[in-house]
Design a protein around this motif. Structure first.
Motif, short mmCIF file in Angstrom:
data_model
loop_
_atom_site.label_atom_id
_atom_site.label_comp_id
_atom_site.label_asym_id
_atom_site.label_seq_id
_atom_site.Cartn_x
_atom_site.Cartn_y
_atom_site.Cartn_z
N GLU A 56 1.18 -0.76 0.16
CA GLU A 56 0.38 0.27 -0.02
C GLU A 56 0.24 1.50 -0.07
OE1 GLU A 56 -3.56 -0.28 2.93
OE2 GLU A 56 -2.51 -1.95 2.76
N ASN A 57 0.62 2.36 -0.39
CA ASN A 57 0.77 3.78 -0.52
C ASN A 57 0.40 4.42 0.83
OD1 ASN A 57 2.75 5.32 -0.97
ND2 ASN A 57 1.63 6.15 -3.96
N LEU A 58 1.53 4.54 1.35
CA LEU A 58 0.84 5.05 2.69
C LEU A 58 1.54 6.51 2.80
CD1 LEU A 58 -0.10 2.07 5.09
CD2 LEU A 58 -1.74 2.80 3.93
N THR A 59 1.28 7.38 3.15
CA THR A 59 1.75 8.69 4.20
C THR A 59 2.21 8.73 5.11
OG1 THR A 59 0.68 10.01 2.27
CG2 THR A 59 1.56 11.05 3.93
N TYR A 60 3.62 8.85 5.33
CA TYR A 60 4.01 9.17 6.57
C TYR A 60 4.80 10.74 7.11
CZ TYR A 60 6.91 8.15 10.78
OH TYR A 60 7.63 8.32 12.70
#
Length: 65
Positions: A56-60
């Motif tokens: 998954e492409n998650l923002t941190y």
């Protein structure tokens, strides 16, 4: 300048990849790191860059507090 891995993410989600030093060209890929290491070595690359492309492409956003 940062490397754009959008295509890598699209094509290799959840997989391990071995990259050339340009950080874009894929030498080998697969679900298990040891398999990718073996494929890369068999292709003549002893020290590629290994990374796992997230599922998954998650923002941190970090916090230093």
């Amino acid at each position: 300048m940062s490397t754009n891995w959008k295509k890598l993410y699209k094509d290799y989600k959840g997989m391990w990849v071995a990259l050339k030093s340009d950080e874009i060209t894929v030498i080998a890929s697969g679900p298990k790191l040891h398999e990718v290491k073996s494929k890369a070595a068999n292709s003549g690359y002893e020290k590629p860059i290994f990374t796992k492309i997230p599922k998954e492409n998650l923002t941190y956003i970090g916090n230093s507090r």
